[in-house]
Every structure is written in C-alpha cells, then in structure tokens.
Design a protein around this motif. Structure first.
Motif, mmCIF file in Angstrom:
data_model
loop_
_atom_site.group_PDB
_atom_site.id
_atom_site.type_symbol
_atom_site.label_atom_id
_atom_site.label_comp_id
_atom_site.label_asym_id
_atom_site.label_seq_id
_atom_site.Cartn_x
_atom_site.Cartn_y
_atom_site.Cartn_z
ATOM 1 N N LYS A 34 -86.748 33.762 3.520
ATOM 2 C CA LYS A 34 -87.029 33.295 4.881
ATOM 3 C C LYS A 34 -85.877 33.481 6.032
ATOM 4 C CE LYS A 34 -90.161 29.454 3.575
ATOM 5 N NZ LYS A 34 -90.417 28.003 3.408
ATOM 6 N N GLU A 35 -84.508 33.155 5.424
ATOM 7 C CA GLU A 35 -83.537 33.301 6.444
ATOM 8 C C GLU A 35 -82.671 34.881 6.116
ATOM 9 O OE1 GLU A 35 -80.957 30.190 5.784
ATOM 10 O OE2 GLU A 35 -82.329 28.571 6.484
ATOM 11 N N LYS A 36 -83.321 35.288 5.172
ATOM 12 C CA LYS A 36 -82.853 36.836 5.092
ATOM 13 C C LYS A 36 -81.154 36.717 4.486
ATOM 14 C CE LYS A 36 -86.402 39.409 7.351
ATOM 15 N NZ LYS A 36 -86.422 40.208 8.504
ATOM 16 N N SER A 37 -80.952 35.738 3.613
ATOM 17 C CA SER A 37 -79.418 35.643 3.321
ATOM 18 C C SER A 37 -79.639 35.374 2.014
ATOM 19 C CB SER A 37 -78.946 34.480 3.945
ATOM 20 O OG SER A 37 -79.630 33.288 3.766
ATOM 21 N N ILE A 38 -78.162 35.563 1.463
ATOM 22 C CA ILE A 38 -77.627 35.243 -0.008
ATOM 23 C C ILE A 38 -77.408 33.822 -0.208
ATOM 24 C CG2 ILE A 38 -76.791 35.940 -2.170
ATOM 25 C CD1 ILE A 38 -77.140 38.829 -1.070
ATOM 26 N N ASP A 39 -78.051 32.792 -0.906
ATOM 27 C CA ASP A 39 -77.342 31.659 -1.089
ATOM 28 C C ASP A 39 -76.728 31.619 -2.677
ATOM 29 O OD1 ASP A 39 -78.443 30.821 1.220
ATOM 30 O OD2 ASP A 39 -80.334 30.146 0.194
ATOM 31 N N MET A 40 -75.737 30.734 -2.736
ATOM 32 C CA MET A 40 -75.063 30.818 -4.091
ATOM 33 C C MET A 40 -75.323 29.201 -4.505
ATOM 34 S SD MET A 40 -71.235 32.175 -3.268
ATOM 35 C CE MET A 40 -71.025 31.262 -1.894
ATOM 36 N N ASP A 41 -76.109 29.288 -5.707
ATOM 37 C CA ASP A 41 -76.512 28.064 -6.447
ATOM 38 C C ASP A 41 -75.804 27.989 -7.752
ATOM 39 O OD1 ASP A 41 -77.981 25.992 -7.531
ATOM 40 O OD2 ASP A 41 -79.964 26.825 -7.025
ATOM 41 N N ILE A 42 -74.676 27.004 -7.699
ATOM 42 C CA ILE A 42 -73.759 26.713 -8.768
ATOM 43 C C ILE A 42 -74.650 26.043 -9.810
ATOM 44 C CG2 ILE A 42 -72.829 24.819 -7.829
ATOM 45 C CD1 ILE A 42 -70.894 27.258 -10.176
ATOM 46 N N SER A 43 -75.608 25.141 -9.256
ATOM 47 C CA SER A 43 -76.385 24.321 -10.212
ATOM 48 C C SER A 43 -77.011 24.907 -11.092
ATOM 49 C CB SER A 43 -76.989 22.994 -9.717
ATOM 50 O OG SER A 43 -77.818 23.598 -8.572
ATOM 51 N N LEU A 44 -77.847 25.949 -10.438
ATOM 52 C CA LEU A 44 -78.835 26.766 -11.365
ATOM 53 C C LEU A 44 -78.020 27.909 -12.490
ATOM 54 C CD1 LEU A 44 -81.825 27.670 -11.817
ATOM 55 C CD2 LEU A 44 -81.377 29.346 -9.927
ATOM 56 N N TYR A 45 -76.865 28.204 -11.845
ATOM 57 C CA TYR A 45 -76.299 29.165 -12.861
ATOM 58 C C TYR A 45 -75.766 28.110 -13.895
ATOM 59 C CZ TYR A 45 -71.874 31.762 -14.139
ATOM 60 O OH TYR A 45 -70.830 32.219 -14.973
ATOM 61 N N TRP A 46 -75.205 27.137 -13.658
ATOM 62 C CA TRP A 46 -74.646 26.137 -14.817
ATOM 63 C C TRP A 46 -75.760 25.914 -15.649
ATOM 64 C CZ3 TRP A 46 -70.948 25.337 -17.942
ATOM 65 C CH2 TRP A 46 -71.001 24.198 -18.726
ATOM 66 N N LYS A 47 -76.890 25.785 -15.162
ATOM 67 C CA LYS A 47 -78.080 25.123 -16.097
ATOM 68 C C LYS A 47 -78.362 26.311 -16.963
ATOM 69 C CE LYS A 47 -82.994 24.172 -15.642
ATOM 70 N NZ LYS A 47 -84.211 23.944 -14.911
ATOM 71 N N TYR A 48 -78.586 27.406 -16.324
ATOM 72 C CA TYR A 48 -78.896 28.771 -17.320
ATOM 73 C C TYR A 48 -77.763 28.980 -18.460
ATOM 74 C CZ TYR A 48 -83.146 30.267 -15.127
ATOM 75 O OH TYR A 48 -84.375 30.453 -14.862
ATOM 76 N N SER A 49 -76.399 28.968 -17.910
ATOM 77 C CA SER A 49 -75.264 29.303 -18.640
ATOM 78 C C SER A 49 -75.302 28.113 -19.781
ATOM 79 C CB SER A 49 -74.095 29.243 -18.018
ATOM 80 O OG SER A 49 -73.909 30.285 -17.136
ATOM 81 N N LYS A 50 -75.496 26.872 -19.502
ATOM 82 C CA LYS A 50 -75.527 25.826 -20.741
ATOM 83 C C LYS A 50 -76.828 26.094 -21.614
ATOM 84 C CE LYS A 50 -76.446 21.810 -19.113
ATOM 85 N NZ LYS A 50 -76.562 20.305 -18.641
ATOM 86 N N SER A 51 -77.867 26.433 -20.982
ATOM 87 C CA SER A 51 -79.106 26.797 -21.958
ATOM 88 C C SER A 51 -78.765 28.050 -22.859
ATOM 89 C CB SER A 51 -80.071 27.060 -21.194
ATOM 90 O OG SER A 51 -81.241 27.575 -21.877
#
Length: 293
Positions: A34-51
């Motif tokens: 929508k905003e044509k930008s790149i967002d940084m999602d640390i929570s999602l990153y940590w969720k996948y890494s922890k999994s």
C-alpha cells in the motif's frame, strides 16, 4: 587441545544458530504494497527464528526428512556440482602456473604491461564476463552455425566445460596475481642470487627451484580459491539454468531447517578440506623452519 575439544560443542551450536538467524533475515524485511515501502518486523523475525531453533529440540522428528533429502537425485546433483568445482579448480591451477611463469620469462617492460592488464581485468564483475561469454557463443552459433559447447542446462543436459570455465576465470586471474607477487619475492632471495652466480638460466631457476618452493604457498592459498569458485558456481548455476545442487539447497529454505543446514554443510565440505590441508602444510612449514634454525 582439551580446551578446543570442550569449546567445539559451543562453536557448533553458535554456527547452527547463526545459520538460523541468517536464513530468516528476509522475513525481517516486509514489503508494504500500500505504502510501497519496506517495513522491519522484529517480532515476526523472532517468531520464525524461535520456531526454527525449537526444531533442534525435536531432532528425532527430523530424521525422516534427512533420509528423504539424501536420495539418489540429491547425491547425483551434489557430485555434478562438485565435478564442476574440481574441473574449475584444475583450470585455475594450470592457467595460474602457466601464465604466471610465462609472464616472468618476458622482459620487464612487457611484464609490467601484462600485470597492469591482469589487475584491470580482475576488477571486472563476474556477471559481465558471464554475459559476454553467453553473447559470444550465441553470436558464433547464429552467425556461423558454430556450436562450441553446451551453453544452458536442462532436464536431460548437464554442461560441464562452460560453467567450469566461467567459474574459474576470475579465480585464475586472482591466482596469477598471487603467483606473480610470490615469484617477485622469490627472485630476491639468496638461493636465486646464488643460482644466477653459478650461471644457471632463468628458465632452469624457475622450473627447478622457484616453482618447487612456491607449491606449498599455492596449496595453502587453495582455500581462498575454492571459496571464490564456489561463490561463482552459485551464480553460474542460476544464470545458466543448470539443474545442480544449488537448486536443492534453495528448495529446503524455510521448509525443513535440519536438511537445509546439512545441505549447506555438504556444500562447505571442499572449503573444510582445503582448510585442513592448509593447516597441515602450515604446521609442516613451521616445523621445517624451526629445525633449520
């Protein structure tokens, strides 16, 4: 020695955890359409890494996928990619020794020009060389109906020569640079000066003395060359549409963590072996220098 053995499990754990965090970096960056930008999602990153890390706590559940991964097709593709590596390494060593020795036999003025040309060529991108070779082969085939070698791979075709040649081109120039520098250093040593005083020809000094003393340094330098070739093979297999081992490694990304790490470790076997060879030669050279003192 005991400290190194005790430290080994910690080192292996750190390496595996590093693989996990590195593989999940793309998840950290999310594209916002929508905003044509790149967002940084640390929570999602940590969720996948922890999994992914939790999979190591259930390593027994991963064994069926490991044996599923190590099938005949995977092994065949692995040995195909390793054969390209060995062929490229052979090209690099032969070209490096022949070209560097030939340059050192030339007059100083011609030697300087060729050194400058090699220094300029090594700064060129690998992709540029690949595209130029692709264009050359296609041009010769379309214009003169000359098919030099298989250019692209497919389901039933596995080209060897061109992927190995392209993967070895810049590493060969890199080795030539290294050998020219080492040859220049050897020329100023006492045994070379003594050989010249005895009236030995330049060719005799190089082939009977200098090259023999350079070989151990060349073997130690192989770990850098092999790593250079492997990085080129990753690009070459993708651009030449080769059905090799790199595609297998990519297929396990974000699917099963243990088979993916095993695939990376198998890909790193040549680097590990070259490091072991370098370590052994370094120990022998240090022991020889100690005994001579």
């Amino acid at each position: 020695m005991i400290r190194k053995i005790l430290y080994l499990p910690i080192q292996v754990t750190a390496i595996l955890a590093g693989f996990v965090f590195l593989m999940n970096i793309p998840i950290f960056f999310q594209f916002n359409a929508k905003e044509k930008s790149i967002d940084m999602d640390i929570s999602l990153y940590w969720k996948y890494s922890k999994s992914n890390l939790s999979w190591f706590l259930h390593i027994k559940d991963e064994f069926p996928f490991i044996f599923e991964y190590l099938n005949v097709s995977t092994i065949d593709k692995y040995f195909y990619t390793m054969s390209i590596l060995l062929l490229a390494l052979l090209f690099v060593i032969i070209a490096g020794l022949i070209v560097s020795t030939t340059i050192m036999m030339l007059p100083i003025s011609a030697r300087k020009r060729l050194k400058g040309f090699i220094d300029f060529t090594t700064s060129s991108p690998e992709l540029l060389i690949i595209f130029l070779l692709q264009y050359l082969v296609i041009y010769l085939y379309r214009t003169y109906d000359i098919k030099l070698f298989q250019l692209y791979g497919g389901l039933s075709t596995q080209p060897y020569f061109l992927p190995a040649f392209v993967s070895s081109f810049l590493p060969a120039l890199f080795l030539i640079q290294f050998l020219l520098r080492e040859f220049s250093n050897e020329e100023g040593k006492d045994y070379v000066v003594f050989a010249r005083a005895k009236g030995l020809s330049r060719r005799t000094i190089y082939f009977k003395h200098i090259i023999r003393n350079i070989i151990p340094l060349l073997l130690i330098h192989l770990k850098v060359i092999i790593w250079y070739i492997l990085t080129n093979i990753i690009v070459v297999e993708y651009l030449f549409n080769i059905d090799g081992y790199i595609g297998i490694v990519k297929s396990f990304f974000a699917k099963r963590i243990v088979p993916y790490i095993i695939s990376l470790l198998l890909f790193a076997v040549p680097v590990i072996l070259s490091n072991l060879l370098s370590w052994i030669i370094t120990i022998r050279m240090n022991r020889k220098d100690h005994n001579s003192i």
